[in-house]
Design an enzyme around this catalytic site. Structure first.
Site, PDB file in Angstrom:
ATOM      1  N   GLU A   1       0.678   7.076 -10.238  1.00 34.95           N
ATOM      2  CA  GLU A   1       2.021   7.597 -10.483  1.00 34.95           C
ATOM      3  C   GLU A   1       2.501   8.496  -9.352  1.00 34.95           C
ATOM      4  OE1 GLU A   1       1.858   9.704 -14.175  1.00 34.95           O
ATOM      5  OE2 GLU A   1       0.759   8.087 -15.147  1.00 34.95           O
TER       6      GLU A   1
ATOM      7  N   CYS B   1      -5.753  17.698 -19.538  1.00 31.77           N
ATOM      8  CA  CYS B   1      -5.048  16.836 -18.577  1.00 31.77           C
ATOM      9  C   CYS B   1      -5.219  15.368 -18.921  1.00 31.77           C
ATOM     10  CB  CYS B   1      -5.555  17.103 -17.165  1.00 31.77           C
ATOM     11  SG  CYS B   1      -4.757  16.090 -15.910  1.00 31.77           S
TER      12      CYS B   1
ATOM     13  N   GLU C   1      -7.957  14.458  -7.704  1.00 35.47           N
ATOM     14  CA  GLU C   1      -8.278  15.760  -7.125  1.00 35.47           C
ATOM     15  C   GLU C   1      -8.259  15.595  -5.604  1.00 35.47           C
ATOM     16  OE1 GLU C   1      -8.714  19.036  -7.625  1.00 35.47           O
ATOM     17  OE2 GLU C   1      -9.342  19.080  -5.529  1.00 35.47           O
TER      18      GLU C   1
ATOM     19  N   LEU D   1      -5.914  27.490 -11.759  1.00 35.26           N
ATOM     20  CA  LEU D   1      -6.828  28.502 -12.283  1.00 35.26           C
ATOM     21  C   LEU D   1      -6.935  28.383 -13.805  1.00 35.26           C
ATOM     22  CD1 LEU D   1      -8.606  30.871 -11.306  1.00 35.26           C
ATOM     23  CD2 LEU D   1      -6.674  32.392 -11.788  1.00 35.26           C
ATOM     24  N   HIS D   2      -5.813  28.569 -14.478  1.00 30.98           N
ATOM     25  CA  HIS D   2      -5.677  28.315 -15.919  1.00 30.98           C
ATOM     26  C   HIS D   2      -6.477  29.216 -16.857  1.00 30.98           C
ATOM     27  CE1 HIS D   2      -3.514  25.004 -14.313  1.00 30.98           C
ATOM     28  NE2 HIS D   2      -4.480  24.129 -14.277  1.00 30.98           N
TER      29      HIS D   2
ATOM     30  N   CYS E   1       0.810  14.826 -15.768  1.00 29.04           N
ATOM     31  CA  CYS E   1      -0.068  14.029 -14.910  1.00 29.04           C
ATOM     32  C   CYS E   1      -0.751  12.928 -15.695  1.00 29.04           C
ATOM     33  CB  CYS E   1      -1.163  14.902 -14.318  1.00 29.04           C
ATOM     34  SG  CYS E   1      -0.526  16.289 -13.455  1.00 29.04           S
TER      35      CYS E   1
HETATM   36  N1  SAH Z   1      -6.516  17.983  -9.347  1.00 26.31           N
HETATM   37  C1  SAH Z   1      -5.568  18.857  -8.758  1.00 26.31           C
HETATM   38  C2  SAH Z   1      -4.165  18.283  -8.660  1.00 26.31           C
HETATM   39  C3  SAH Z   1      -3.647  17.452  -9.805  1.00 26.31           C
HETATM   40  S1  SAH Z   1      -3.145  18.299 -11.261  1.00 26.31           S
HETATM   41  C4  SAH Z   1      -5.571  20.193  -9.466  1.00 26.31           C
HETATM   42  O1  SAH Z   1      -6.325  20.352 -10.405  1.00 26.31           O
HETATM   43  O2  SAH Z   1      -4.860  21.095  -9.053  1.00 26.31           O
HETATM   44  C5  SAH Z   1      -1.735  19.217 -10.802  1.00 26.31           C
HETATM   45  C6  SAH Z   1      -1.458  20.377 -11.734  1.00 26.31           C
HETATM   46  O3  SAH Z   1      -0.921  19.919 -12.995  1.00 26.31           O
HETATM   47  C7  SAH Z   1      -2.710  21.153 -12.061  1.00 26.31           C
HETATM   48  O4  SAH Z   1      -2.467  22.533 -12.012  1.00 26.31           O
HETATM   49  C8  SAH Z   1      -2.987  20.671 -13.465  1.00 26.31           C
HETATM   50  O5  SAH Z   1      -3.829  21.552 -14.119  1.00 26.31           O
HETATM   51  C9  SAH Z   1      -1.597  20.563 -14.052  1.00 26.31           C
HETATM   52  N2  SAH Z   1      -1.480  19.796 -15.296  1.00 26.31           N
HETATM   53  C10 SAH Z   1      -2.291  18.826 -15.768  1.00 26.31           C
HETATM   54  N3  SAH Z   1      -1.886  18.397 -16.966  1.00 26.31           N
HETATM   55  C11 SAH Z   1      -0.777  19.109 -17.284  1.00 26.31           C
HETATM   56  C12 SAH Z   1       0.099  19.128 -18.401  1.00 26.31           C
HETATM   57  N4  SAH Z   1      -0.075  18.309 -19.423  1.00 26.31           N
HETATM   58  N5  SAH Z   1       1.129  20.007 -18.384  1.00 26.31           N
HETATM   59  C13 SAH Z   1       1.321  20.831 -17.317  1.00 26.31           C
HETATM   60  N6  SAH Z   1       0.533  20.849 -16.241  1.00 26.31           N
HETATM   61  C14 SAH Z   1      -0.513  20.003 -16.213  1.00 26.31           C
END
Ligand code: SAH
Length: 340
Positions: A89, A116, A157, A212-213, A330
């Protein structure tokens, strides 16, 4: 046969030098590919026939196809099908400062973050450099637009596909090619420390964002398995080194998940963790998916979290929401397409 869209300018220069031609041929080819956007070698009219003949043998110009697209307010989401029928995507977002494209870096993802959608499909393979470049070119072509910003936040990633991602950045950043400014390119990683170290040494002037989360190891390891290998207490010092060496600020992405990581205690702990760092926090309202148990935090909770960070002198913004109605989280478009 190599795809020509995966070649950096320097690699093309070496190619022509090896064929006893002038280095400058590479610049001419780059202009055809990225300024004039031709789609066949025969259109490169200032290149000799003999040169084109061996180029045709060595390189393909095959593109990738848009399979479906879904349009929302200021957002279009694309599903691409690759030559081997794998799907990835990309998301186009219209900001007041320009068009930004979120590109994928892998087919599937092995990081296994619990919230995710992308990780529902385990990594099948990494994307080749040209498959990342072509996500930009195809969308620019179809919509007659210029993409001014690129974020590597699609499926995959980026630092699990490090070499190709660095090569991709070199290609799109090159002034003789697509020419997207380094400061308009953002790499987002879940925090693969050895690759962050390599990235520091590489010296690319692009932005670095860290997913980070969570403000502590216990919570972060629950949400993001990668934290068991590269925990917060090892991650933060590397990022401090990055800031010191590059003089650049780091962005922390923090998805707000209701009752999971959105409490006052979490906000205070986060402020303490990032105190004094040259960074900013991007709070992300969670994009709810059909599969996962997590809920999005309420507006009030998000505002409270923001206030606590601000009061503690942390630079913080809330990410503009895009595409809640177009499966823009994503990996969502792909997984919903497969199920339909
Ligand atoms: N793997 C990389 C890049 C892809 S994810 C990373 O982890 O940064 C890009 C961003 O979208 C990340 O911060 C991820 O945690 C976030 N993300 C994933 N699923 C999501 C969702 N359902 N809602 C909002 N953000 C999300």
């Amino acid at each position: 046969m190599k795809n020509i869209y995966g070649m950096t300018l320097e690699q093309l220069e070496d190619y022509f030098l090896a064929h006893n031609e002038k280095k400058f041929k590479a610049t001419q080819v780059y202009e055809w590919l990225y300024k004039k956007r031709v789609t066949s070698f025969s259109e490169m009219t200032n290149i000799k026939k003999e040169t084109l003949a061996y180029m045709k043998q060595d390189f393909s110009m095959q593109s990738i196809q848009i399979l479906t697209q879904k349009e929302g307010i200021d957002v279009i989401k694309f599903l691409f099908v690759l030559e081997d029928h794998n799907k990835v995507e990309a998301v186009l977002m219209k900001h007041d400062y320009g068009n930004s494209l979120c590109v994928s870096t892998e087919v599937g993802c092995n990081m296994g973050c619990s919230f995710c959608e992308s990780g529902r499909l385990k990594k099948v393979r990494h994307l080749e450099t040209y498959e990342m470049v072509l996500q930009i070119l195809e969308i620019e072509k179809q919509f007659h637009i210029r993409i001014s910003h690129v974020v590597l936040m699609g499926i995959g990633e980026p630092f699990d596909n490090y070499e190709n991602v660095i090569q991709f950045i070199s290609i799109i950043n090159n002034g003789k090619g697509i020419d997207i400014g380094a400061r308009h390119i953002t790499v987002s990683t879940c925090g693969i420390i050895p690759k962050i170290e390599a990235f520091i040494e590489d010296g690319k002037q692009v932005n670095l964002a860290i997913s980070l989360h969570a403000p502590n190891n216990m919570l972060r390891s629950q949400l993001m398995p990668i934290n068991k290998i590269y925990p917060i207490d090892k991650l933060i010092p590397i990022l401090k080194k990055y800031i010191q060496r590059t003089n650049r600020r780091v962005t922390f992405e923090y998805i707000l998940l209701e009752h999971v990581n959105d409490t006052e205690a979490c906000a205070l702990e986060l402020a303490e963790l990032l105190k004094g760092m040259n960074c900013y926090v991007n709070l992300i309202p969670y994009n709810e998916t059909s599969h996962v148990e997590f809920k999005k935090s309420s507006k009030e909770t998000i505002m409270r979290f923001l206030d606590i960070l601000k009061k503690n002198k942390i630079n913080v913004t809330i990410r503009k929401e895009f595409g809640g109605n177009v499966d823009a989280a994503c990996g969502q478009l792909r997984s919903n397409y497969e199920e339909a």
